[in-house]
Write an enzyme that holds these catalytic residues in place. Structure first.
Site, PDB file in Angstrom:
ATOM      1  N   ARG A 176     -12.492  -5.502  16.472  1.00  0.00           N
ATOM      2  CA  ARG A 176     -11.512  -4.486  16.814  1.00  0.00           C
ATOM      3  C   ARG A 176     -12.245  -3.165  16.985  1.00  0.00           C
ATOM      4  NH1 ARG A 176      -6.934  -2.052  12.780  1.00  0.00           N
ATOM      5  NH2 ARG A 176      -8.668  -0.606  12.304  1.00  0.00           N
TER       6      ARG A 176
ATOM      7  N   HIS B 246     -13.920  -4.831  12.047  1.00  0.00           N
ATOM      8  CA  HIS B 246     -13.446  -3.509  12.488  1.00  0.00           C
ATOM      9  C   HIS B 246     -14.624  -2.599  12.809  1.00  0.00           C
ATOM     10  CE1 HIS B 246      -9.140  -3.372  10.705  1.00  0.00           C
ATOM     11  NE2 HIS B 246      -9.412  -4.541  11.217  1.00  0.00           N
TER      12      HIS B 246
ATOM     13  N   ARG C  64       1.679 -11.003  13.578  1.00  0.00           N
ATOM     14  CA  ARG C  64       0.729 -10.532  12.575  1.00  0.00           C
ATOM     15  C   ARG C  64       1.268 -10.562  11.152  1.00  0.00           C
ATOM     16  NH1 ARG C  64      -3.690  -8.454  12.558  1.00  0.00           N
ATOM     17  NH2 ARG C  64      -3.315  -6.449  11.575  1.00  0.00           N
TER      18      ARG C  64
ATOM     19  N   GLU D 133      -7.414 -11.327  10.829  1.00  0.00           N
ATOM     20  CA  GLU D 133      -8.096 -10.052  10.562  1.00  0.00           C
ATOM     21  C   GLU D 133      -8.895 -10.180   9.275  1.00  0.00           C
ATOM     22  OE1 GLU D 133      -5.469  -6.750  10.169  1.00  0.00           O
ATOM     23  OE2 GLU D 133      -7.066  -5.292   9.968  1.00  0.00           O
TER      24      GLU D 133
ATOM     25  N   TYR E   9      -6.056   7.149  13.198  1.00  0.00           N
ATOM     26  CA  TYR E   9      -6.031   5.866  12.491  1.00  0.00           C
ATOM     27  C   TYR E   9      -7.271   5.034  12.811  1.00  0.00           C
ATOM     28  CZ  TYR E   9      -5.759   1.124  11.478  1.00  0.00           C
ATOM     29  OH  TYR E   9      -6.111  -0.107  11.009  1.00  0.00           O
TER      30      TYR E   9
ATOM     31  N   HIS F  29      -2.406 -10.083   9.599  1.00  0.00           N
ATOM     32  CA  HIS F  29      -2.959  -8.870   9.008  1.00  0.00           C
ATOM     33  C   HIS F  29      -3.933  -9.282   7.899  1.00  0.00           C
ATOM     34  CE1 HIS F  29      -1.710  -4.858   6.856  1.00  0.00           C
ATOM     35  NE2 HIS F  29      -2.791  -4.680   7.569  1.00  0.00           N
TER      36      HIS F  29
ATOM     37  N   ASP G  54      -6.180  -3.479   2.032  1.00  0.00           N
ATOM     38  CA  ASP G  54      -5.121  -3.326   1.033  1.00  0.00           C
ATOM     39  C   ASP G  54      -4.332  -4.605   0.817  1.00  0.00           C
ATOM     40  OD1 ASP G  54      -4.612  -1.762   3.679  1.00  0.00           O
ATOM     41  OD2 ASP G  54      -2.629  -2.534   3.153  1.00  0.00           O
TER      42      ASP G  54
ATOM     43  N   GLU H 236       2.509  -6.729  11.329  1.00  0.00           N
ATOM     44  CA  GLU H 236       1.955  -6.572   9.974  1.00  0.00           C
ATOM     45  C   GLU H 236       2.937  -5.895   9.040  1.00  0.00           C
ATOM     46  OE1 GLU H 236      -1.505  -4.214  11.087  1.00  0.00           O
ATOM     47  OE2 GLU H 236      -0.725  -2.606   9.824  1.00  0.00           O
TER      48      GLU H 236
ATOM     49  N   ASP I 149      -5.963  -1.477  17.975  1.00  0.00           N
ATOM     50  CA  ASP I 149      -4.717  -1.250  17.242  1.00  0.00           C
ATOM     51  C   ASP I 149      -4.143   0.112  17.629  1.00  0.00           C
ATOM     52  OD1 ASP I 149      -3.854  -1.625  13.684  1.00  0.00           O
ATOM     53  OD2 ASP I 149      -2.648  -1.094  15.445  1.00  0.00           O
TER      54      ASP I 149
ATOM     55  N   GLU J 286      -2.471  -4.028  19.661  1.00  0.00           N
ATOM     56  CA  GLU J 286      -1.686  -4.253  18.445  1.00  0.00           C
ATOM     57  C   GLU J 286      -0.715  -3.115  18.194  1.00  0.00           C
ATOM     58  OE1 GLU J 286      -4.138  -4.902  15.069  1.00  0.00           O
ATOM     59  OE2 GLU J 286      -2.579  -4.313  13.672  1.00  0.00           O
TER      60      GLU J 286
ATOM     61  N   ASN K 239       0.809  -1.212   0.000  1.00  0.00           N
ATOM     62  CA  ASN K 239       0.000   0.000   0.000  1.00  0.00           C
ATOM     63  C   ASN K 239       0.850   1.272   0.000  1.00  0.00           C
ATOM     64  OD1 ASN K 239      -2.264   1.555  -0.017  1.00  0.00           O
ATOM     65  ND2 ASN K 239      -2.910   1.052   2.072  1.00  0.00           N
TER      66      ASN K 239
ATOM     67  N   TRP L 270       2.291   7.174  11.870  1.00  0.00           N
ATOM     68  CA  TRP L 270       0.853   7.133  11.544  1.00  0.00           C
ATOM     69  C   TRP L 270       0.268   5.779  11.922  1.00  0.00           C
ATOM     70  CZ3 TRP L 270      -1.701   3.897   7.959  1.00  0.00           C
ATOM     71  CH2 TRP L 270      -3.070   4.166   7.870  1.00  0.00           C
TER      72      TRP L 270
ATOM     73  N   HIS M  17      -1.279   1.146  16.604  1.00  0.00           N
ATOM     74  CA  HIS M  17      -0.696   1.563  15.313  1.00  0.00           C
ATOM     75  C   HIS M  17       0.637   2.283  15.481  1.00  0.00           C
ATOM     76  CE1 HIS M  17      -1.284   2.490  10.948  1.00  0.00           C
ATOM     77  NE2 HIS M  17      -1.999   1.386  11.041  1.00  0.00           N
TER      78      HIS M  17
HETATM   79  C1  CS2 Z   1      -4.019  -1.750  10.091  1.00  0.00           C
HETATM   80  C2  CS2 Z   1      -4.022  -1.548   8.608  1.00  0.00           C
HETATM   81  O1  CS2 Z   1      -5.452  -3.552   9.647  1.00  0.00           O
HETATM   82  C3  CS2 Z   1      -4.632  -3.078  10.453  1.00  0.00           C
HETATM   83  O2  CS2 Z   1      -4.311  -3.598  11.519  1.00  0.00           O
HETATM   84  O3  CS2 Z   1      -2.801  -1.591  10.732  1.00  0.00           O
HETATM   85  O4  CS2 Z   1      -5.213  -0.909   8.302  1.00  0.00           O
HETATM   86  C4  CS2 Z   1      -2.871  -0.725   8.050  1.00  0.00           C
HETATM   87  O5  CS2 Z   1      -2.980   0.596   8.523  1.00  0.00           O
HETATM   88  C5  CS2 Z   1      -2.945  -0.752   6.543  1.00  0.00           C
HETATM   89  O6  CS2 Z   1      -2.881  -2.083   6.117  1.00  0.00           O
HETATM   90  C6  CS2 Z   1      -1.825   0.054   5.926  1.00  0.00           C
HETATM   91  O7  CS2 Z   1      -1.902  -0.035   4.520  1.00  0.00           O
HETATM   92 MG    MG Z   2      -2.633  -2.823  12.410  1.00  0.00          MG
END
Ligand code: CS2
Ligand code: MG
Length: 402
Positions: A147, A122, A283, A339, A159, A312, A316, A262, A210, A236, A37, A402, A212
């Site tokens: 989540r 989610h 992950r 996920e 996020y 993960h 994407d 991830e 998450d 996470e 991504n 991010w 993040h």
């Molecule tokens: C995230 C993702 O799914 C998750 O746990 O961390 O949405 C991540 O931000 C994206 O895959 C980034 O492209």
């Molecule tokens: Mg994540």
């Protein structure tokens, strides 16, 4: 049987995907997800310009040898672009092997170890009440795990919170959008979110969150300890994981389970985390960690150290990756959770697949191979569109994660 063609298909049915398609002299084809991504074209070029020419004439049955040939032969080892490209080749070759054997790939990985693959959805919202209503929708759909992500008062965006509740797409602009972050405000909200979720839904539902990559180890330690009473299924990516030692600090202060990985692309990104049991779930995914062949090695190392899988599965990662992931998920002994961010209808039409959701589980296809294809004619209707992931800055303008 020999590989006669290897081509890269870039398509954008609502978001960008990169797919490798390998064709053999017997006409059997296999596909692999190569989507990274925000850096899709880097992988497309790595494959087109440096890998595909090397595949022509190779025996598609020699999956391990091809993996080693591409990994060692690159000289410049590891990294997300290289390992995503290798993953696409590896996944496509497993697809071919399953088709030639007339078996779904999980049968080549030791067969079923469980009836279904437990997945999490989610739930997100700007406010806690909004999140609770989204959680209720997933519970009504039969999810056993959800989540939860919510907005942070005073921050325009954060996020995991999006206008579209079912299809979260973070790569939202032709240039990176800039969000502002405040750890202090965030740390005030999350305990309130968990308290509200447990108050309304009780403790049978698995609740995940998450972070993040946004905290320091001691901040994550404090949050983990604060949330302990609400029994998170996992926190996470609490901190960026280049410093694997940093997780020792978190472990000293909390028993809240931790999931990370991830963004990992090789076993070396997580070897210490797993060996020292600094995490509870790994992950890493098929598409970014070298394919089925390498991810199975990571999962086997994890199994030796009480670490379970938690791959993960964001939007994407294409249905090709999800299809491959489910064959591993259903077979490995130390499966944890998968996920499952659903794909849009347009994406599912480009990537017709046999996996399906029922009763909180995803079930892999029983078709030979991975059970997923790419409709090239439809894919051609969706040209690539540059799209970047956002960046985060602190209130004073400093770059953050991010
Ligand atoms: C995230 C993702 O799914 C998750 O746990 O961390 O949405 C991540 O931000 C994206 O895959 C980034 O492209
Ligand atoms: Mg994540």
């Amino acid at each position: 049987m020999r590989i006669t063609d290897a081509k890269v298909i870039v398509t954008s049915p609502g978001r960008n995907f990169v797919t490798l398609k390998i064709t053999t002299s017997d006409g059997v084809t296999g596909i692999g997800d190569a989507t990274l991504n925000g850096r899709e074209l880097a992988v497309a070029s790595y494959l087109r310009d440096h890998v595909c020419p090397l595949l022509i004439g190779r025996d598609p049955a020699r999956i391990e040898d091809t993996w080693q040939y591409l990994y060692r032969g690159a000289y410049w080892r590891r990294g997300p672009v290289t390992m995503t490209a290798i993953a696409a080749v590896d996944t496509a070759l497993w697809d071919i092997k399953g088709k030639v054997a007339g078996l779904p790939v999980y049968q080549l990985l030791g067969g079923r170890s469980r009836d279904g693959v437990t997945v999490y959805g989610h739930a997100n919202g700007e406010t806690i009440p909004e999140v609770l209503d989204e959680v209720a929708k997933y519970v009504d759909l039969g999810y056993r795990a959800v989540r939860v992500q919510c907005g942070v008062p005073g921050l325009d965006a954060t996020y995991g919170v999006s206008g579209d509740k079912m299809f979260y797409e973070p790569a939202d602009a032709r240039l990176p959008s800039e969000a502002t972050w405040s750890t202090e405000r965030y740390l005030r909200v999350v305990p309130e979110l968990f308290a509200a979720v447990r108050d309304r839904f009780g403790y049978d539902l698995h609740v995940l969150h998450d972070i993040h990559h946004r905290l320091t180890p001691i901040e994550a330690a404090g949050l983990g300890a604060r949330l302990q009473e609400y029994r998170p299924f996992w926190l996470e990516d609490p901190v960026p994981a280049e410093l694997q030692d940093g997780f020792r600090l978190i472990r000293q202060h909390t028993t809240t389970p931790i999931a990370v990985g991830e963004v990992f692309n090789s076993i070396w990104d997580c070897e210490q985390l797993i060996r020292e049991q600094l995490i509870d779930y790994i992950r890493a995914t098929v598409v970014h960690a070298g394919g089925i062949t390498h991810l199975r090695r990571i999962f086997d190392l994890a199994a030796l150290h009480h670490v379970r899988t938690g791959s993960h599965g964001a939007t994407d990662l294409s249905p090709v990756c999800m299809s491959a992931a489910l064959h591993l998920d259903i077979a490995v002994p130390n499966f944890g959770i998968q996920e499952y961010m659903r794909h849009t209808e347009a994406t599912d039409e480009v990537f017709p697949h046999g996996y399906h959701f029922a009763d909180g589980y995803l079930h892999p296809s029983e078709e030979p191979g991975l059970g997923v294809e790419i409709d090239e004619r439809l894919a051609a209707r969706y040209p690539y569109e540059p799209a970047y992931l956002p960046v985060n800055r602190l209130m004073d303008g400093s770059m953050h994660n991010w």
